[in-house]
Design a protein around this motif. Sequence first.
Motif, mmCIF file in Angstrom:
data_model
loop_
_atom_site.group_PDB
_atom_site.id
_atom_site.type_symbol
_atom_site.label_atom_id
_atom_site.label_comp_id
_atom_site.label_asym_id
_atom_site.label_seq_id
_atom_site.Cartn_x
_atom_site.Cartn_y
_atom_site.Cartn_z
ATOM 1 N N ALA A 1 0.856 -1.290 0.001
ATOM 2 C CA ALA A 1 0.153 -0.129 0.005
ATOM 3 C C ALA A 1 0.794 1.323 -0.008
ATOM 4 C CB ALA A 1 -0.841 -0.033 1.285
ATOM 5 N N GLU A 2 2.104 1.212 0.478
ATOM 6 C CA GLU A 2 2.684 2.293 0.590
ATOM 7 C C GLU A 2 3.677 2.462 -0.661
ATOM 8 O OE1 GLU A 2 5.187 2.859 4.336
ATOM 9 O OE2 GLU A 2 4.823 0.708 4.505
ATOM 10 N N THR A 3 3.924 1.421 -1.391
ATOM 11 C CA THR A 3 4.829 1.575 -2.675
ATOM 12 C C THR A 3 4.025 1.515 -3.909
ATOM 13 O OG1 THR A 3 4.983 -0.874 -2.728
ATOM 14 C CG2 THR A 3 6.628 0.245 -1.511
ATOM 15 N N GLY A 4 2.617 1.297 -3.782
ATOM 16 C CA GLY A 4 1.636 1.243 -4.996
ATOM 17 C C GLY A 4 1.803 -0.155 -5.628
ATOM 18 N N LEU B 1 -1.208 -2.865 -6.508
ATOM 19 C CA LEU B 1 -2.347 -2.391 -6.407
ATOM 20 C C LEU B 1 -3.035 -2.074 -7.838
ATOM 21 C CD1 LEU B 1 -1.973 0.642 -4.197
ATOM 22 C CD2 LEU B 1 -2.723 -1.498 -3.681
ATOM 23 N N TRP C 1 -8.056 1.168 -6.556
ATOM 24 C CA TRP C 1 -6.854 1.382 -5.765
ATOM 25 C C TRP C 1 -5.688 2.056 -6.144
ATOM 26 C CZ3 TRP C 1 -9.153 1.734 -1.251
ATOM 27 C CH2 TRP C 1 -10.375 0.957 -1.062
ATOM 28 N N LYS C 2 -5.326 1.433 -7.429
ATOM 29 C CA LYS C 2 -4.121 1.752 -7.897
ATOM 30 C C LYS C 2 -4.205 3.448 -8.482
ATOM 31 C CE LYS C 2 -0.838 1.206 -11.799
ATOM 32 N NZ LYS C 2 -0.463 0.265 -12.867
ATOM 33 N N LEU D 1 -6.368 5.631 -6.833
ATOM 34 C CA LEU D 1 -6.346 6.313 -5.486
ATOM 35 C C LEU D 1 -5.103 6.579 -5.076
ATOM 36 C CD1 LEU D 1 -7.985 7.608 -3.614
ATOM 37 C CD2 LEU D 1 -8.263 5.431 -2.312
ATOM 38 N N ASP D 2 -4.192 5.189 -5.211
ATOM 39 C CA ASP D 2 -2.757 5.511 -4.678
ATOM 40 C C ASP D 2 -2.174 6.660 -5.437
ATOM 41 O OD1 ASP D 2 -0.598 4.360 -2.889
ATOM 42 O OD2 ASP D 2 0.376 4.275 -4.958
ATOM 43 N N GLY D 3 -2.392 6.563 -6.927
ATOM 44 C CA GLY D 3 -1.714 7.883 -7.421
ATOM 45 C C GLY D 3 -2.080 9.089 -7.372
ATOM 46 N N LEU E 1 -3.583 10.285 -4.464
ATOM 47 C CA LEU E 1 -2.901 10.578 -2.993
ATOM 48 C C LEU E 1 -1.388 10.915 -3.338
ATOM 49 C CD1 LEU E 1 -4.947 8.136 -0.910
ATOM 50 C CD2 LEU E 1 -5.302 10.687 -1.118
ATOM 51 N N GLU E 2 -0.780 10.446 -4.034
ATOM 52 C CA GLU E 2 0.523 10.470 -4.125
ATOM 53 C C GLU E 2 0.797 11.921 -4.835
ATOM 54 O OE1 GLU E 2 2.862 8.410 -3.178
ATOM 55 O OE2 GLU E 2 4.641 10.005 -4.144
#
Length: 244
Positions: A223-226, A229, A233-234, A236-238, A240-241
Amino acid sequence: MTGLPEGTGKKLGLVIDLDTCVGCHACAVNCKEWNTGGDLVPLADADPYGTAVSGAWLNRIHSFECRQGEDTRLVHFPKSCLHCDDAPCVTVCPTGASLKRAEDGIVLVDEDRCMGCGLCAWACPYGAREMDPAAGVMKKCTLCVDRIYSEDLPEEDRIPACVRTCPANARHFGDLADPDSDVSRLVAERGGIDLMAEMGTKPVNKYLPPRRRETPPPVRAPAETGEGLTGFWKWLDGALEKLG
């Protein structure tokens, strides 16, 4: 007072690798078993299944938490007689019971001559001698002298019991007077040291110090590195980054 030999033909002893010892106590237990069931006087136990267990042991293992920056670790430290060249336990003995053999350098106790005065224990700076409460004599590591010269054992078994049983291969036995022996080469390669060299006893046994370990990079969750995902979720992670 007992004299020391001017020199010894060999210097049989142990090399103990503090980097690989895992503190399992297998060496101490097998030492106890061999020296209790072997040719010498058994090692006493008192209240072995009770709450006040005591007795004589020839090997003990101490554990220390060592800190050096991020390289913090638990170091296990096996300790037994070091078979010193200038053994004070020998020269202080009033009966000649403590002796150092000229042929191989092993320090022994002649239990028939020992009167249990304990002077050798006071003289040893390493605390390597123990009074056997049942026999009333001092006991110490013999390098399993009844084992290493036994012609009844297969050649591969003619080594001290502690060395034979060590599952981590942290114990090595050989002639430290021979610069070409495996133990001498190991000491040279790994920078083997004397325990408390400042005491001037010239111990034969050597210790290999723990090697410094590189600190591995921290492990991050997917979840920290992406990594790993997919889908929403991928995305959303991008997102948020980007927001930081």
